[in-house]
Design an enzyme around this catalytic site. Structure first.
Site, PDB file in Angstrom:
ATOM      1  N   ASP A  32       0.873  -1.179   0.000  1.00  0.00           N
ATOM      2  CA  ASP A  32       0.000   0.000   0.000  1.00  0.00           C
ATOM      3  C   ASP A  32       0.905   1.222   0.000  1.00  0.00           C
ATOM      4  O   ASP A  32       2.067   1.150   0.420  1.00  0.00           O
ATOM      5  CB  ASP A  32      -0.923   0.013   1.232  1.00  0.00           C
ATOM      6  CG  ASP A  32      -2.184   0.851   1.008  1.00  0.00           C
ATOM      7  OD1 ASP A  32      -3.295   0.259   0.950  1.00  0.00           O
ATOM      8  OD2 ASP A  32      -2.071   2.093   0.868  1.00  0.00           O
ATOM      9  N   GLY A  71      -6.178   1.619  -5.183  1.00  0.00           N
ATOM     10  CA  GLY A  71      -6.747   2.601  -6.092  1.00  0.00           C
ATOM     11  C   GLY A  71      -7.619   3.592  -5.350  1.00  0.00           C
ATOM     12  O   GLY A  71      -7.836   3.478  -4.143  1.00  0.00           O
ATOM     13  N   ASN A 110     -19.165  -2.212 -10.055  1.00  0.00           N
ATOM     14  CA  ASN A 110     -20.459  -2.059 -10.735  1.00  0.00           C
ATOM     15  C   ASN A 110     -20.481  -0.780 -11.576  1.00  0.00           C
ATOM     16  O   ASN A 110     -21.214  -0.703 -12.562  1.00  0.00           O
ATOM     17  CB  ASN A 110     -21.595  -2.091  -9.707  1.00  0.00           C
ATOM     18  CG  ASN A 110     -21.565  -0.943  -8.723  1.00  0.00           C
ATOM     19  OD1 ASN A 110     -22.199   0.081  -8.925  1.00  0.00           O
ATOM     20  ND2 ASN A 110     -20.811  -1.088  -7.626  1.00  0.00           N
ATOM     21  N   TYR A 138     -14.416   7.453 -12.449  1.00  0.00           N
ATOM     22  CA  TYR A 138     -14.100   6.229 -11.689  1.00  0.00           C
ATOM     23  C   TYR A 138     -14.560   4.989 -12.469  1.00  0.00           C
ATOM     24  O   TYR A 138     -13.809   4.012 -12.626  1.00  0.00           O
ATOM     25  CB  TYR A 138     -14.796   6.309 -10.324  1.00  0.00           C
ATOM     26  CG  TYR A 138     -14.744   5.057  -9.495  1.00  0.00           C
ATOM     27  CD1 TYR A 138     -13.552   4.620  -8.931  1.00  0.00           C
ATOM     28  CD2 TYR A 138     -15.906   4.302  -9.259  1.00  0.00           C
ATOM     29  CE1 TYR A 138     -13.514   3.462  -8.157  1.00  0.00           C
ATOM     30  CE2 TYR A 138     -15.873   3.165  -8.482  1.00  0.00           C
ATOM     31  CZ  TYR A 138     -14.678   2.737  -7.939  1.00  0.00           C
ATOM     32  OH  TYR A 138     -14.642   1.597  -7.177  1.00  0.00           O
ATOM     33  N   ARG A 176     -30.436   0.868  -1.207  1.00  0.00           N
ATOM     34  CA  ARG A 176     -29.813   0.306  -2.423  1.00  0.00           C
ATOM     35  C   ARG A 176     -28.908  -0.860  -2.056  1.00  0.00           C
ATOM     36  O   ARG A 176     -28.851  -1.879  -2.739  1.00  0.00           O
ATOM     37  CB  ARG A 176     -29.012   1.384  -3.167  1.00  0.00           C
ATOM     38  CG  ARG A 176     -28.182   0.814  -4.325  1.00  0.00           C
ATOM     39  CD  ARG A 176     -27.408   1.890  -5.080  1.00  0.00           C
ATOM     40  NE  ARG A 176     -26.628   1.319  -6.157  1.00  0.00           N
ATOM     41  CZ  ARG A 176     -25.339   1.001  -6.081  1.00  0.00           C
ATOM     42  NH1 ARG A 176     -24.665   1.196  -4.957  1.00  0.00           N
ATOM     43  NH2 ARG A 176     -24.712   0.472  -7.120  1.00  0.00           N
TER      44      ARG A 176
HETATM   45  N1  LIG Z   1     -15.632  -1.017  -1.138  1.00  0.00           N
HETATM   46  C1  LIG Z   1     -16.460  -1.113  -2.176  1.00  0.00           C
HETATM   47  O1  LIG Z   1     -17.687  -1.137  -2.024  1.00  0.00           O
HETATM   48  C2  LIG Z   1     -15.937  -1.240  -3.586  1.00  0.00           C
HETATM   49  C3  LIG Z   1     -16.855  -1.403  -4.629  1.00  0.00           C
HETATM   50  C4  LIG Z   1     -16.389  -1.557  -5.930  1.00  0.00           C
HETATM   51  C5  LIG Z   1     -15.030  -1.569  -6.172  1.00  0.00           C
HETATM   52  N2  LIG Z   1     -14.161  -1.388  -5.141  1.00  0.00           N
HETATM   53  C6  LIG Z   1     -12.733  -1.353  -5.459  1.00  0.00           C
HETATM   54  O2  LIG Z   1     -12.030  -2.199  -4.571  1.00  0.00           O
HETATM   55  C7  LIG Z   1     -10.744  -1.651  -4.292  1.00  0.00           C
HETATM   56  C8  LIG Z   1     -10.558  -1.524  -2.786  1.00  0.00           C
HETATM   57  O3  LIG Z   1     -11.633  -0.765  -2.269  1.00  0.00           O
HETATM   58  P1  LIG Z   1     -11.685  -0.320  -0.744  1.00  0.00           P
HETATM   59  O4  LIG Z   1     -13.112  -0.130  -0.409  1.00  0.00           O
HETATM   60  O5  LIG Z   1     -10.845  -1.211   0.081  1.00  0.00           O
HETATM   61  O6  LIG Z   1     -11.030   1.117  -0.868  1.00  0.00           O
HETATM   62  P2  LIG Z   1     -10.122   1.913   0.191  1.00  0.00           P
HETATM   63  O7  LIG Z   1     -10.152   3.323  -0.289  1.00  0.00           O
HETATM   64  O8  LIG Z   1     -10.548   1.612   1.571  1.00  0.00           O
HETATM   65  O9  LIG Z   1      -8.683   1.275  -0.025  1.00  0.00           O
HETATM   66  C9  LIG Z   1      -7.886   1.532  -1.149  1.00  0.00           C
HETATM   67  C10 LIG Z   1      -6.442   1.398  -0.712  1.00  0.00           C
HETATM   68  O10 LIG Z   1      -5.612   1.625  -1.858  1.00  0.00           O
HETATM   69  C11 LIG Z   1      -4.511   2.396  -1.438  1.00  0.00           C
HETATM   70  N3  LIG Z   1      -3.999   3.123  -2.598  1.00  0.00           N
HETATM   71  C12 LIG Z   1      -4.592   4.120  -3.290  1.00  0.00           C
HETATM   72  N4  LIG Z   1      -3.797   4.535  -4.275  1.00  0.00           N
HETATM   73  C13 LIG Z   1      -2.682   3.770  -4.206  1.00  0.00           C
HETATM   74  C14 LIG Z   1      -1.504   3.715  -4.978  1.00  0.00           C
HETATM   75  N5  LIG Z   1      -1.296   4.547  -6.011  1.00  0.00           N
HETATM   76  N6  LIG Z   1      -0.556   2.816  -4.636  1.00  0.00           N
HETATM   77  C15 LIG Z   1      -0.747   1.968  -3.584  1.00  0.00           C
HETATM   78  N7  LIG Z   1      -1.849   1.983  -2.814  1.00  0.00           N
HETATM   79  C16 LIG Z   1      -2.807   2.870  -3.138  1.00  0.00           C
HETATM   80  C17 LIG Z   1      -5.047   3.325  -0.372  1.00  0.00           C
HETATM   81  O11 LIG Z   1      -3.987   3.808   0.457  1.00  0.00           O
HETATM   82  C18 LIG Z   1      -6.016   2.418   0.352  1.00  0.00           C
HETATM   83  O12 LIG Z   1      -5.403   1.784   1.444  1.00  0.00           O
HETATM   84  C19 LIG Z   1     -10.672  -0.311  -5.029  1.00  0.00           C
HETATM   85  O13 LIG Z   1     -10.033  -0.511  -6.267  1.00  0.00           O
HETATM   86  C20 LIG Z   1     -12.126   0.022  -5.260  1.00  0.00           C
HETATM   87  O14 LIG Z   1     -12.312   0.836  -6.412  1.00  0.00           O
HETATM   88  C21 LIG Z   1     -14.571  -1.219  -3.860  1.00  0.00           C
END
Ligand SMILES: NC(=O)c1ccc[n+]([C@@H]2O[C@H](COP(=O)([O-])OP(=O)(O)OC[C@H]3O[C@@H](n4cnc5c(N)ncnc54)[C@H](O)[C@@H]3O)[C@@H](O)[C@H]2O)c1
Length: 272
Positions: A32, A71, A110, A138, A176
């Site tokens: 991370d 991300g 989604n 996004y 939702r």
């Molecule tokens: N939580 C959801 O409901 C959901 C739904 C659809 C998709 N996602 C996808 O799942 C993934 C994780 O989601 P989450 O809810 O844990 O998000 P989050 O924001 O809690 O965690 C994302 C993590 O990525 C790290 N990060 C961001 N940019 C970075 C980089 N350039 N290099 C290294 N680390 C980086 C951040 O520090 C963070 O710890 C994401 O890609 C998100 O788009 C999540």
């Protein structure tokens, strides 16, 4: 034990995976851009940016798979999204190729098909009937993620499984999410299935729990070995009491991407 590189390991989903994957036989290497506060016994930690290809390739050495969760996890400005989500996904896949890692699981969303609507007359929406219809920058980054995954699967023979995650939170907090919730346990189950399914090639599957109100088809995810155990319906009474019965004609409930398809989610409303 097989070693998996989990990127975004300090985030919500990363933290859930760090809790659940070891019980399923995985050794964890965590990456991370921010340090993990509570590194657990046996975990390896890399503090690096996912857009740093050299660092990602280094972190990928010796791993059996990459679960790429790093991300920006919601709408933001185009430069921010492009850097973290598009360049970051390219680096995850290219690092896998260079380090000889055969499988990558990608956290799609989604929102890659956010403008797709509920099937007429009810019924379940298959991934094949939910083409790219991003609802935000996004969402565009998740369409690009799936496209990059397809390229690396077809051109370089990697196994790439894209999870179109719904709402991965400890519990649903909106009506939702009674349809779109992916519980923490089911998150682990889904990622484990994507990491272990025999020779999946390139796949795109919905990531939701077996919610009573779900309208995204789980056949393809189940084919990977995903066995959802949770149902958001246990939260329905309290959420409906607080927010009212969902109006299925409202875009929030009618479209895959829900509120992301509304004017509130114009990128200009999201500061850098
Ligand atoms: N939580 C959801 O409901 C959901 C739904 C659809 C998709 N996602 C996808 O799942 C993934 C994780 O989601 P989450 O809810 O844990 O998000 P989050 O924001 O809690 O965690 C994302 C993590 O990525 C790290 N990060 C961001 N940019 C970075 C980089 N350039 N290099 C290294 N680390 C980086 C951040 O520090 C963070 O710890 C994401 O890609 C998100 O788009 C999540």
């Amino acid at each position: 034990m097989s070693l998996v590189l989990v990127t975004g390991a300090a985030g919500r989903i990363g933290t859930v995976l760090r809790g659940g994957l070891p019980e399923r036989g995985w050794a964890l290497r965590c990456l991370d851009v921010v340090p993990i506060a509570d590194v657990r016994p046996g975990e390896e930690q890399f503090v690096a940016d996912a857009t740093d290809l050299a660092a990602m390739t280094d972190a990928a050495q010796g791993a059996s798979a990459i679960a790429h969760m790093a991300g920006i996890s919601g709408e933001s400005t185009w430069p921010t999204i492009r850097n973290a989500n598009i360049d970051g996904t390219y680096c995850a896949l290219e690092a896998a190729r260079q380090a000889g890692v055969p499988r990558v699981v990608l956290a799609s969303s989604n929102h890659a098909s956010g403008y797709t609507e509920r099937p007429d007359g009810g019924g379940l929406l298959r991934e094949a009937d939910a083409p790219p219809r991003p609802d935000t920058y996004y969402g565009v980054s998740k369409v690009t993620m799936e496209a990059l995954g397809s390229l690396y699967a077809e051109r370089y023979g990697l196994d790439v499984v894209c999870l179109r995650i719904g709402s991965a939170f400890p519990e649903p907090t909106t009506t939702r999410q009674l349809s779109t919730w992916l519980s923490p346990d089911d998150t682990v189950s889904l990622v484990h299935a994507a990491l272990t399914a025999p020779a999946p090639g390139f796949r795109v599957v919905w990531g939701v729990s077996d919610n009573t109100r779900r309208w995204w088809d789980l056949t393809a995810a189940r084919e990977l070995g995903y066995e959802p155990a949770d149902d958001a319906e246990v939260y329905a009474e309290a959420l409906i009491e607080a927010h009212g019965e969902p109006d299925l004609s409202d875009p929030v409930h009618r479209r895959v991407g829900g509120e992301y398809t509304t004017a509130d989610f114009d990128a200009e409303n999201f500061p850098a």
